[in-house]
Design a protein around this motif. Structure first.
Motif, PDB file in Angstrom:
ATOM      1  N   MET A 189       0.821  -1.177   0.000  1.00 15.35           N
ATOM      2  CA  MET A 189       0.000   0.000   0.000  1.00 15.35           C
ATOM      3  C   MET A 189       0.875   1.255   0.000  1.00 15.35           C
ATOM      4  N   ALA A 190       1.989   1.203   0.710  1.00 17.86           N
ATOM      5  CA  ALA A 190       2.891   2.352   0.730  1.00 17.86           C
ATOM      6  C   ALA A 190       3.397   2.659  -0.680  1.00 17.86           C
ATOM      7  N   ASP A 191       3.703   1.619  -1.444  1.00 13.34           N
ATOM      8  CA  ASP A 191       4.169   1.829  -2.814  1.00 13.34           C
ATOM      9  C   ASP A 191       3.080   2.441  -3.689  1.00 13.34           C
ATOM     10  N   LEU A 192       1.835   2.088  -3.435  1.00 16.96           N
ATOM     11  CA  LEU A 192       0.738   2.700  -4.190  1.00 16.96           C
ATOM     12  C   LEU A 192       0.585   4.179  -3.838  1.00 16.96           C
ATOM     13  N   TYR A 193       0.823   4.531  -2.569  1.00 15.86           N
ATOM     14  CA  TYR A 193       0.804   5.947  -2.185  1.00 15.86           C
ATOM     15  C   TYR A 193       1.879   6.720  -2.933  1.00 15.86           C
ATOM     16  N   ILE A 194       3.054   6.106  -3.046  1.00 20.33           N
ATOM     17  CA  ILE A 194       4.154   6.752  -3.769  1.00 20.33           C
ATOM     18  C   ILE A 194       3.801   6.913  -5.240  1.00 20.33           C
ATOM     19  N   ALA A 195       3.215   5.884  -5.822  1.00 20.44           N
ATOM     20  CA  ALA A 195       2.804   5.955  -7.230  1.00 20.44           C
ATOM     21  C   ALA A 195       1.786   7.074  -7.430  1.00 20.44           C
ATOM     22  N   GLU A 196       0.858   7.185  -6.512  1.00 24.93           N
ATOM     23  CA  GLU A 196      -0.157   8.243  -6.602  1.00 24.93           C
ATOM     24  C   GLU A 196       0.484   9.626  -6.444  1.00 24.93           C
ATOM     25  N   ALA A 197       1.410   9.736  -5.497  1.00 26.88           N
ATOM     26  CA  ALA A 197       2.078  11.022  -5.265  1.00 26.88           C
ATOM     27  C   ALA A 197       2.907  11.452  -6.467  1.00 26.88           C
ATOM     28  N   ALA A 198       3.432  10.484  -7.198  1.00 26.63           N
ATOM     29  CA  ALA A 198       4.263  10.797  -8.367  1.00 26.63           C
ATOM     30  C   ALA A 198       3.468  11.500  -9.464  1.00 26.63           C
ATOM     31  N   THR A 199       2.158  11.383  -9.415  1.00 25.74           N
ATOM     32  CA  THR A 199       1.336  12.022 -10.450  1.00 25.74           C
ATOM     33  C   THR A 199       0.634  13.282  -9.936  1.00 25.74           C
ATOM     34  N   THR A 200       0.957  13.688  -8.712  1.00 22.24           N
ATOM     35  CA  THR A 200       0.372  14.916  -8.178  1.00 22.24           C
ATOM     36  C   THR A 200       0.765  16.086  -9.071  1.00 22.24           C
ATOM     37  N   GLY A 201      -0.170  16.911  -9.358  1.00 23.92           N
ATOM     38  CA  GLY A 201       0.086  18.066 -10.217  1.00 23.92           C
ATOM     39  C   GLY A 201      -0.277  17.812 -11.668  1.00 23.92           C
ATOM     40  N   LEU A 202      -0.488  16.566 -12.013  1.00 24.06           N
ATOM     41  CA  LEU A 202      -0.919  16.240 -13.367  1.00 24.06           C
ATOM     42  C   LEU A 202      -2.437  16.122 -13.385  1.00 24.06           C
ATOM     43  N   SER A 203      -2.995  16.207 -14.556  1.00 25.67           N
ATOM     44  CA  SER A 203      -4.441  16.006 -14.671  1.00 25.67           C
ATOM     45  C   SER A 203      -4.754  15.383 -16.022  1.00 25.67           C
ATOM     46  N   GLY A 204      -5.962  14.899 -16.125  1.00 30.10           N
ATOM     47  CA  GLY A 204      -6.439  14.341 -17.390  1.00 30.10           C
ATOM     48  C   GLY A 204      -5.681  13.103 -17.828  1.00 30.10           C
ATOM     49  N   TYR A 205      -5.503  13.010 -19.120  1.00 27.56           N
ATOM     50  CA  TYR A 205      -4.889  11.828 -19.721  1.00 27.56           C
ATOM     51  C   TYR A 205      -3.482  11.537 -19.189  1.00 27.56           C
ATOM     52  N   PRO A 206      -2.596  12.545 -19.092  1.00 28.97           N
ATOM     53  CA  PRO A 206      -1.253  12.234 -18.578  1.00 28.97           C
ATOM     54  C   PRO A 206      -1.285  11.618 -17.175  1.00 28.97           C
ATOM     55  N   LYS A 207      -2.127  12.138 -16.296  1.00 28.91           N
ATOM     56  CA  LYS A 207      -2.225  11.583 -14.945  1.00 28.91           C
ATOM     57  C   LYS A 207      -2.740  10.155 -14.998  1.00 28.91           C
ATOM     58  N   ASP A 208      -3.814   9.934 -15.757  1.00 33.48           N
ATOM     59  CA  ASP A 208      -4.390   8.590 -15.856  1.00 33.48           C
ATOM     60  C   ASP A 208      -3.385   7.592 -16.418  1.00 33.48           C
ATOM     61  N   SER A 209      -2.680   7.988 -17.453  1.00 38.15           N
ATOM     62  CA  SER A 209      -1.714   7.096 -18.094  1.00 38.15           C
ATOM     63  C   SER A 209      -0.565   6.748 -17.160  1.00 38.15           C
ATOM     64  N   LEU A 210       0.016   7.757 -16.521  1.00 41.30           N
ATOM     65  CA  LEU A 210       1.132   7.494 -15.622  1.00 41.30           C
ATOM     66  C   LEU A 210       0.696   6.712 -14.393  1.00 41.30           C
ATOM     67  N   THR A 211      -0.472   7.031 -13.854  1.00 41.33           N
ATOM     68  CA  THR A 211      -0.975   6.289 -12.702  1.00 41.33           C
ATOM     69  C   THR A 211      -1.123   4.819 -13.061  1.00 41.33           C
ATOM     70  N   HIS A 212      -1.667   4.552 -14.217  1.00 41.46           N
ATOM     71  CA  HIS A 212      -1.842   3.168 -14.684  1.00 41.46           C
ATOM     72  C   HIS A 212      -0.492   2.454 -14.788  1.00 41.46           C
ATOM     73  N   ILE A 213       0.483   3.121 -15.359  1.00 42.28           N
ATOM     74  CA  ILE A 213       1.821   2.543 -15.519  1.00 42.28           C
ATOM     75  C   ILE A 213       2.460   2.289 -14.155  1.00 42.28           C
ATOM     76  N   TYR A 214       2.371   3.275 -13.260  1.00 43.18           N
ATOM     77  CA  TYR A 214       2.970   3.121 -11.930  1.00 43.18           C
ATOM     78  C   TYR A 214       2.305   2.004 -11.140  1.00 43.18           C
ATOM     79  N   TYR A 215       0.992   1.928 -11.215  1.00 48.00           N
ATOM     80  CA  TYR A 215       0.288   0.853 -10.510  1.00 48.00           C
ATOM     81  C   TYR A 215       0.694  -0.512 -11.064  1.00 48.00           C
ATOM     82  N   ASP A 216       0.824  -0.615 -12.384  1.00 43.67           N
ATOM     83  CA  ASP A 216       1.288  -1.879 -12.987  1.00 43.67           C
ATOM     84  C   ASP A 216       2.670  -2.251 -12.465  1.00 43.67           C
TER      85      ASP A 216
END
Length: 79
Positions: A1-28
């Motif tokens: 779960m801690a790693d998922l928090y980090i993945a989510e934090a890595a996309t802070t400040g992004l929005s829309g498609y770039p955020k969704d795409s990077l979040t998906h990649i980080y979660y994978d």
């Protein structure tokens, strides 16, 4: 779960498609790192949310992993 928090934090400040795409990649990447599938994670999460005290313990432990200095400052003297 801690790693998922980090993945989510890595996309802070992004929005829309770039955020969704990077979040998906980080979660994978997190799932691959821990050797689990998204389906397995979601199944376990559904079970876990029914045990509130255990879920809180996991969240608290994740926060301790991410902020170990905070845990030290919250520990009462003598412990």
């Amino acid at each position: 779960m801690a790693d998922l928090y980090i993945a989510e934090a890595a996309t802070t400040g992004l929005s829309g498609y770039p955020k969704d795409s990077l979040t998906h990649i980080y979660y994978d990447q997190v799932m691959q790192l821990h050797g689990i599938t998204k389906e397995q994670y979601e199944k376990d999460l559904r079970i876990l949310v029914q045990d509130v005290s255990r879920m809180e313990a996991i969240i608290n432990r994740s926060q301790e992993l991410l902020e170990p200095e905070k845990k030290k400052t919250e520990t009462p003297p003598g412990e």
